[in-house]
Design an enzyme around this catalytic site. Structure first.
Site, PDB file in Angstrom:
ATOM      1  N   ASP A   1       0.822  -1.218   0.000  1.00  0.00           N
ATOM      2  CA  ASP A   1       0.000   0.000   0.000  1.00  0.00           C
ATOM      3  C   ASP A   1       0.850   1.259   0.000  1.00  0.00           C
ATOM      4  O   ASP A   1       0.517   2.244  -0.664  1.00  0.00           O
ATOM      5  CB  ASP A   1      -0.907   0.011   1.246  1.00  0.00           C
ATOM      6  CG  ASP A   1      -1.993  -1.040   1.143  1.00  0.00           C
ATOM      7  OD1 ASP A   1      -2.058  -1.707   0.080  1.00  0.00           O
ATOM      8  OD2 ASP A   1      -2.762  -1.201   2.109  1.00  0.00           O
ATOM      9  N   ALA A   2       1.948   1.233   0.756  1.00  0.00           N
ATOM     10  CA  ALA A   2       2.777   2.430   0.885  1.00  0.00           C
ATOM     11  C   ALA A   2       3.336   2.853  -0.473  1.00  0.00           C
ATOM     12  O   ALA A   2       3.377   4.038  -0.805  1.00  0.00           O
ATOM     13  CB  ALA A   2       3.912   2.180   1.860  1.00  0.00           C
TER      14      ALA A   2
ATOM     15  N   ASP B   1       0.566   4.388  -2.506  1.00  0.00           N
ATOM     16  CA  ASP B   1       0.304   5.750  -2.035  1.00  0.00           C
ATOM     17  C   ASP B   1       1.361   6.727  -2.555  1.00  0.00           C
ATOM     18  O   ASP B   1       1.054   7.864  -2.903  1.00  0.00           O
ATOM     19  CB  ASP B   1       0.298   5.796  -0.498  1.00  0.00           C
ATOM     20  CG  ASP B   1      -0.887   5.029   0.074  1.00  0.00           C
ATOM     21  OD1 ASP B   1      -1.833   4.742  -0.690  1.00  0.00           O
ATOM     22  OD2 ASP B   1      -0.859   4.712   1.278  1.00  0.00           O
TER      23      ASP B   1
ATOM     24  N   SER C   1     -35.499  -5.565 -16.951  1.00  0.00           N
ATOM     25  CA  SER C   1     -35.317  -6.447 -15.796  1.00  0.00           C
ATOM     26  C   SER C   1     -35.549  -7.872 -16.284  1.00  0.00           C
ATOM     27  O   SER C   1     -35.889  -8.089 -17.447  1.00  0.00           O
ATOM     28  CB  SER C   1     -36.280  -6.089 -14.681  1.00  0.00           C
ATOM     29  OG  SER C   1     -37.591  -6.207 -15.153  1.00  0.00           O
ATOM     30  N   ILE C   2     -35.340  -8.846 -15.403  1.00  0.00           N
ATOM     31  CA  ILE C   2     -35.549 -10.222 -15.838  1.00  0.00           C
ATOM     32  C   ILE C   2     -36.695 -10.847 -15.069  1.00  0.00           C
ATOM     33  O   ILE C   2     -36.967 -10.487 -13.931  1.00  0.00           O
ATOM     34  CB  ILE C   2     -34.306 -11.137 -15.640  1.00  0.00           C
ATOM     35  CG1 ILE C   2     -33.249 -10.451 -14.786  1.00  0.00           C
ATOM     36  CG2 ILE C   2     -33.745 -11.566 -16.964  1.00  0.00           C
ATOM     37  CD1 ILE C   2     -32.026 -11.304 -14.603  1.00  0.00           C
TER      38      ILE C   2
ATOM     39  N   LYS D   1     -26.781 -14.108  -9.508  1.00  0.00           N
ATOM     40  CA  LYS D   1     -27.650 -12.937  -9.422  1.00  0.00           C
ATOM     41  C   LYS D   1     -27.161 -12.119  -8.227  1.00  0.00           C
ATOM     42  O   LYS D   1     -27.396 -12.475  -7.077  1.00  0.00           O
ATOM     43  CB  LYS D   1     -29.113 -13.335  -9.242  1.00  0.00           C
ATOM     44  CG  LYS D   1     -30.031 -12.117  -9.259  1.00  0.00           C
ATOM     45  CD  LYS D   1     -31.468 -12.497  -9.536  1.00  0.00           C
ATOM     46  CE  LYS D   1     -32.378 -11.304  -9.792  1.00  0.00           C
ATOM     47  NZ  LYS D   1     -32.085 -10.080  -9.098  1.00  0.00           N
TER      48      LYS D   1
ATOM     49  N   ARG E   1     -30.373   2.351 -13.021  1.00  0.00           N
ATOM     50  CA  ARG E   1     -31.374   1.860 -13.942  1.00  0.00           C
ATOM     51  C   ARG E   1     -32.600   2.770 -13.986  1.00  0.00           C
ATOM     52  O   ARG E   1     -33.198   2.970 -15.044  1.00  0.00           O
ATOM     53  CB  ARG E   1     -31.762   0.448 -13.511  1.00  0.00           C
ATOM     54  CG  ARG E   1     -32.856  -0.163 -14.311  1.00  0.00           C
ATOM     55  CD  ARG E   1     -32.895  -1.662 -14.085  1.00  0.00           C
ATOM     56  NE  ARG E   1     -34.119  -2.174 -14.636  1.00  0.00           N
ATOM     57  CZ  ARG E   1     -35.196  -2.447 -13.910  1.00  0.00           C
ATOM     58  NH1 ARG E   1     -35.173  -2.281 -12.611  1.00  0.00           N
ATOM     59  NH2 ARG E   1     -36.283  -2.889 -14.481  1.00  0.00           N
TER      60      ARG E   1
ATOM     61  N   CYS F   1     -27.758 -20.778  37.278  1.00  0.00           N
ATOM     62  CA  CYS F   1     -27.234 -21.195  38.571  1.00  0.00           C
ATOM     63  C   CYS F   1     -27.537 -20.231  39.703  1.00  0.00           C
ATOM     64  O   CYS F   1     -27.210 -20.526  40.852  1.00  0.00           O
ATOM     65  CB  CYS F   1     -25.726 -21.443  38.479  1.00  0.00           C
ATOM     66  SG  CYS F   1     -24.771 -19.927  38.321  1.00  0.00           S
TER      67      CYS F   1
ATOM     68  N   CYS G   1     -21.519 -22.970  37.729  1.00  0.00           N
ATOM     69  CA  CYS G   1     -22.585 -22.775  36.742  1.00  0.00           C
ATOM     70  C   CYS G   1     -22.557 -23.894  35.694  1.00  0.00           C
ATOM     71  O   CYS G   1     -21.544 -24.093  35.025  1.00  0.00           O
ATOM     72  CB  CYS G   1     -22.419 -21.417  36.067  1.00  0.00           C
ATOM     73  SG  CYS G   1     -23.688 -21.055  34.845  1.00  0.00           S
TER      74      CYS G   1
END
Ligand code: IVH
Length: 682
Positions: free
Chosen positions: A34-35, A38, A83-84, A122, A143, A423, A444
């Protein structure tokens, strides 16, 4: 004008950053730390700030930023977003019915070859149209009603998985990619954890998270939300050389262009193959890193799709085969608690029976008091219950406007359960802890199994052979109530248990008898006092030297022990303050469990009390800090230089003048082994 070398650098940075983006967000195979990413990103930002004329809409720096909007501009889709049809029959016959319909429409006879389908997931998110012109992302829209959607370009740019430029030298003039923006479950959990920590509102579920984020008017807010994207089709297309002739080949081509497409897809010939795909995905649904609500089947060949056409707004060539819903609405009839193996009282909602995630659910966990408070769940509320796979069903959220009036009171565990329902021991909530706990410990029943396993553990009483299968039987048959009862077990009883033969019972009995001779540290650890691990048990044993002194110690006395803070001191005092626990300890001693006792170090302060030691050279196993810690724990002091006052010099390899000085002064010299031997006496 920017100098040519800057122009070249900017172009190179963009290519490299987008390559890392693709590797990280699309392929899930990070290429750089990551460094480093960046660093590249900042370099590009600096250059663009210096030479604004170099900024282009497809620059990775344009993924963030942009102004908040008052409302989203409307955009008319060049090709309507349809749409389906949903196959409501969640059974295998759903796939058969679809295949039969397709064959009939295409006029195929029973003997004709099977139809080829593309089967895919889906996704449970929000449908998005991405418009690329000459390979550059120029617009993104929801949509909407299918004809007109909302322009969410700024927000979609913040989705790192979406390429800002297609990976090809021969871009189509226009290519609209359609797919679903969604939130992965781990991203959702991480985001919510962060929000909770900051005391900010959390997202109800990943689907709402995705839809809500994309419909955020402030792109800076949208950029904070971790979203993903998968393509599943096309919109308008102009000038695409070698455009594929099937749906599956189109998705393959999109992958080549750098567009994320799920790998969970298959070309299927005939209904049986669709059913196999459906069943395979259904079985693995909960292992997928994101939510799906079913699978989608599409006739693969575009010429056949055209032949089949549409009914109203739904294509005849596609169908969604849904899975049972994982979230449903129901009513909380009561809130009770369950005592877990660690003594935590877990609140559980008793629900009006509801069919969710494939089974009828009547209970859902509420986790702890904080969760109840956060979600504000009350008896009588209508709630969203979620059950995914084998995970315990949970209450996701309350439907606020369905709360009965007048509103029922808030639920408070401590108020409703001042004592443990199992208990009768006191119930406490320690500062800084989410859980409300039963103090009954060894007494207990709900905690017995766990306590017993811990008690018998290798680093505790070390009773070999007393594993979880046996512990379950011993507790379930009422043979063992507390660890002390272990010492009452006889050969006949043990041999009568499942999976136990004469020989294993004899061995176990021998291990039980052998465990009676122990050390104080092991015994303290074995008791399973909350927050008292092995090291603390050793410190306590060394400090007090005898069990009775430990039992008699006040919280202030306990705080005098090395590394014992207020939380640990409170746990210990609470444990020995419970008469049931004292009874168990008494019974263990009466059974013959014993250990050598000492005066403890609170008076005599260890073998090295008053001694000064000097460390020199490298010791074979101990670091300098570790050696120092050990010496100090035994009451000694570590000095930097050798003098007549030095009692011991501890010398390792590569020593220098200190060793010579010690020899000169006649100071005792130890090696590491010598030091450890000395400490052993402590
Ligand atoms: S195809 C003409 N494929 O489900 C076919 N849709 O009503 C257009 N969805 O809102 C859709 N996964 O957001 C297609 N693999 C998939 C899908 C999918 C999820 C959503 C889509 C749409 C709804 C279908």
């Amino acid at each position: 004008m920017a100098p040519p070398d800057v122009q070249a650098r900017v172009a190179a940075l963009r290519r490299e950053i987008e390559r890392h983006n693709h590797a990280y967000y699309v392929l899930d195979r990070p290429t750089v730390p990551d460094a480093e990413y960046d660093r590249l990103f900042r370099e590009l930002q600096v250059l663009e700030a210096e030479y604004p004329e170099l900024v282009t809409p497809d620059s990775p720096t344009r993924r963030v930023g942009g102004r908040p909007l008052d409302e989203f501009p409307k955009v008319r889709h060049a090709v309507p977003m349809l749409s389906i049809r949903t196959e409501t029959d969640t059974e295998a016959s759903g796939a058969q019915a679809f295949d039969a319909r397709v064959r009939k429409e295409l006029g195929l006879a029973a003997g004709d070859p099977p139809v080829e389908y593309a089967a895919e997931l889906k996704f449970d998110g929000l449908a998005i149209n991405l418009r690329y012109e000459h390979g550059v992302l120029v617009a993104a829209a929801t949509r909407g009603d299918g004809e007109t959607g909302e322009d969410v370009t700024q927000n979609m740019r913040t989705v790192h998985a979406v390429p800002l430029r297609l990976k090809t030298a021969h871009s189509p003039v226009v290519l609209e990619v359609r797919g679903e923006v969604f939130m992965r479950r781990d991203d959702f959990e991480r985001y919510n954890a962060k929000q909770r920590e900051a005391g900010r509102p959390t997202l109800v579920n990943p689907r709402n998270g995705a839809a809500g984020s994309i419909r955020q008017l402030d792109p800076a807010v949208a950029a904070q939300r971790p979203l993903s994207f998968f393509a599943y089709g096309l919109g308008e297309v102009q000038g695409w050389r070698d455009a594929p002739a099937t749906h599956s080949a189109t998705l393959d081509a999109l992958v080549e262009l750098g567009v994320p497409v799920s790998t969970e897809r298959r070309v299927c010939r005939g209904a049986q193959a669709l059913i196999a795909f459906h069943d395979d995905i259904a079985a693995r649904r909960d292992q997928l890193p994101f939510d799906i609500d079913g699978v989608v089947y599409k006739v693969n060949r575009f010429t056949l799709q055209h032949e089949l056409g549409f009914v109203t707004r739904e294509p005849r060539w596609a169908v969604a085969h849904k899975f049972p819903a994982q979230e449903e609405l129901t009513v909380v009839e009561a809130i009770e608690v369950q005592v877990g193996r660690t003594g935590a009282l877990t609140p559980v909602a008793r629900l009006a029976p509801v069919f969710v995630g494939g089974v009828t659910v009547t209970n859902a966990t509420l986790h702890n008091q904080d969760e109840i408070d956060r979600k504000d769940v009350r008896v009588g509320d209508t709630v969203i219950v979620r059950r995914a796979g084998d995970v315990i069903p949970e209450v996701v959220a309350v439907v606020a406007d369905r709360r009965p009036q007048p509103a029922p009171p808030r639920f408070d565990i401590l108020q409703s359960y001042p004592v443990c329902p199992e208990c009768g021991s006191h119930v406490v909530r320690l500062e800084g802890e989410a859980a409300v706990r039963c103090t009954g410990g060894l007494y207990c029943p709900a905690q017995r199994k766990q306590a017993l396993l811990h008690f018998a553990g290798r680093r505790a009483m070390d009773i070999e052979g007393l594993g979880d299968k046996l512990v379950d039987q011993l507790v379930d048959r009422g043979l063992v109530h507390t660890p002390a009862d272990v010492y009452d077990l006889d050969l006949e009883t043990l041999a009568g248990l499942e999976r136990m033969a004469e020989k294993s019972a004899t061995n176990l009995l021998a291990a039980i008898v052998a465990s009676k001779a122990t050390t104080l540290a092991r015994f303290i650890f074995a008791l399973g006092i909350r927050n008292v691990g092995e090291t603390t048990a050793k410190d306590l044993a060394r400090h007090f030297g005898s069990l009775d002194k430990l039992i008699a110690a006040s919280e202030t006395d306990l705080l005098a022990v090395r590394d014992v803070g207020p939380i640990v001191a409170q746990s210990i005092a609470q444990f020995f303050g419970e008469p049931h626990n004292l009874a168990v300890v008494g019974k263990l001693r009466a059974a013959g469990v014993h250990w050598p006792e000492s005066a403890g170090t609170q008076q005599s302060a260890g073998v090295l009390a008053g001694k000064t030691l000097v460390l020199t050279g490298t010791l074979p196993t101990l670091t300098r800090d570790a050696a120092k810690e050990k010496i100090e724990a035994a009451g000694g002091k570590v000095a930097g230089s050798v003098s007549k006052k030095t009692d011991y010099v501890v010398a390792g390899a590569e020593t220098g003048s200190k060793l010579a000085k010690a020899q000169e002064l006649g100071v005792a010299i130890l090696d590491e082994a010598g030091l450890l031997a000395l400490l052993e006496k402590d």
